[in-house]
Write a protein that holds these residues in place. Structure first.
Motif, PDB file in Angstrom:
ATOM      1  N   LEU A 114       1.001   4.326  -2.779  1.00 43.00           N
ATOM      2  CA  LEU A 114       0.765   5.709  -2.360  1.00 43.00           C
ATOM      3  C   LEU A 114       1.935   6.617  -2.719  1.00 43.00           C
ATOM      4  O   LEU A 114       1.756   7.809  -2.965  1.00 43.00           O
ATOM      5  N   GLN A 137      -7.953   4.681  -4.369  1.00 39.60           N
ATOM      6  CA  GLN A 137      -7.567   6.017  -4.825  1.00 39.60           C
ATOM      7  C   GLN A 137      -8.357   6.462  -6.060  1.00 39.60           C
ATOM      8  O   GLN A 137      -8.154   7.556  -6.569  1.00 39.60           O
ATOM      9  N   THR A 153      -5.228  -0.528  -3.080  1.00 34.43           N
ATOM     10  CA  THR A 153      -4.906   0.889  -2.882  1.00 34.43           C
ATOM     11  C   THR A 153      -5.191   1.696  -4.132  1.00 34.43           C
ATOM     12  O   THR A 153      -5.711   2.817  -4.060  1.00 34.43           O
ATOM     13  N   SER A 206       0.828  -1.206   0.000  1.00 30.04           N
ATOM     14  CA  SER A 206       0.000   0.000   0.000  1.00 30.04           C
ATOM     15  C   SER A 206       0.862   1.255   0.000  1.00 30.04           C
ATOM     16  O   SER A 206       0.582   2.226  -0.723  1.00 30.04           O
TER      17      SER A 206
END
Length: 344
Positions: A233, A296, A292, A229
């Motif tokens: 990010l 997003q 993730t 994750s």
């Protein structure tokens, strides 16, 4: 504030129409230049998280026009600096101005460009894998934590894992195959180099840093999920990937190198634990990466591509989840053994 400059090239009447469209939104600044060949450039200054909405808006309306093209640039600084408080007051006073709400990340196109660069199987990538493996191997042999951390900083395995997660999220089969080849080649090269090191050098299987990579438990799943994750990010938020790549390297490189060293030195039973940890970490990193990306809001631009992407991401999530459950059971079973008792 993370800023981007969007340049739209099109005929003059198209840039005028685009400017009128964007004047109804909250844009930091717009400028128009007319070129000698009859084309115009509309320059748009915006926040990084607004670029996807703006580029999609312009592409949906003007992409069929001949000469249309969008370029995206990162802006290091602008003078005078934008005053966020004044901008917010202006929005409150002028209700007719509509603010463009971005997805809270860099644009899809910028993300794709950054991620796909790491999916290429190049000599530089393989050289970085070799160097990081050598440093990690020496660190494990010497039982030196600082040296192992130095190998993690190189972090060559971050990009192909993130690009594989993105490919499965977007349903991009071509990017997926490139990522699999780069990831597989990197893992294979690292394993071969570490096996050779295990044959050549004396390996102490009871060393703390070595035995730690063979004592697998369910807590390692949490570490690998967090690493995957964090790696995603790093790209979606524009964070320096090399920094977050250390976390991914924690989950991938040391257990993989430990596996090779133990195999090369002939400690087959202990190598099983390092192998279980390595495979589990690969599964967790890619599973967390897809989740993730989806969280997003990373999606293809067109609806027909989105349909294909949903099918690909659901299939990938199902496969990775099933594999994780299988290896969670293997980890639980391996945890019943006294690993330290296997040390000669």
């Amino acid at each position: 504030m993370d800023l981007r400059m969007i340049e739209m090239m099109a005929p003059p009447e198209t840039t005028r129409e685009a400017r009128q469209l964007l004047e109804e939104k909250r844009i930091m600044g717009m400028w128009t230049d007319h070129l000698d060949d009859g084309c115009s450039i509309l320059r748009i200054l915006s926040n990084a998280d607004q670029t996807e909405v703006i580029s999609d808006m312009l592409s949906d309306k003007f992409s069929s026009i001949e000469g249309f093209r969008i370029l995206l640039f990162s802006v290091e600084a602008t003078l005078p600096q934008p005053d966020i408080e004044d901008a917010e007051e202006e929005v409150g006073e002028v209700a007719a101005k509509e603010e463009i709400e971005g997805p809270g990340r860099v644009s899809r196109e910028e993300l794709y460009a950054d991620v796909t660069e790491g999916s290429e199987l190049t000599p530089i990538y393989l050289a970085m894998v070799v160097l990081s493996t050598l440093v990690a191997g020496v660190g494990l042999i010497l039982n030196d934590v600082a040296t192992i951390i130095g190998a993690m900083v190189i972090a060559p395995l971050l990009a192909p894992n993130v690009s594989l997660s993105l490919a499965l999220t977007l349903g991009d089969l071509e990017l997926g195959w490139r990522s699999i080849k780069a990831n597989g080649a990197g893992l294979a090269v690292s394993l071969v180099i570490s096996v050779i090191m295990g044959i050549v050098f004396t390996v102490d299987p009871g060393a703390k840093e070595m035995i730690t990579r063979t004592m697998v438990n369910l807590k390692h799943i949490i570490i690998a999920l967090a690493a995957g994750s964090a790696g995603v990010l790093a790209f979606t938020r524009g964070v320096a990937a090399a920094i977050v790549g250390v976390m991914v390297a924690v989950a991938l490189l040391p257990p993989l190198v430990a596996l090779g060293l133990l195999l090369g030195a002939g400690f087959m039973q202990l190598a099983v634990g390092a192998g279980i940890l390595t495979v589990t970490n690969v599964i967790c990193i890619n599973l967390a990466g897809i989740l993730t990306f989806l969280a997003q809001g990373v999606r293809p631009r067109s609806w027909w591509e989105e349909k294909k992407a949903k099918k690909a991401s659901r299939t990938a999530l199902a496969i990775w989840t099933l594999l994780l459950l299988i290896f969670a059971g293997i980890i639980w079973y391996w945890g019943q053994f006294d690993v330290e008792a296997l040390v000669p």
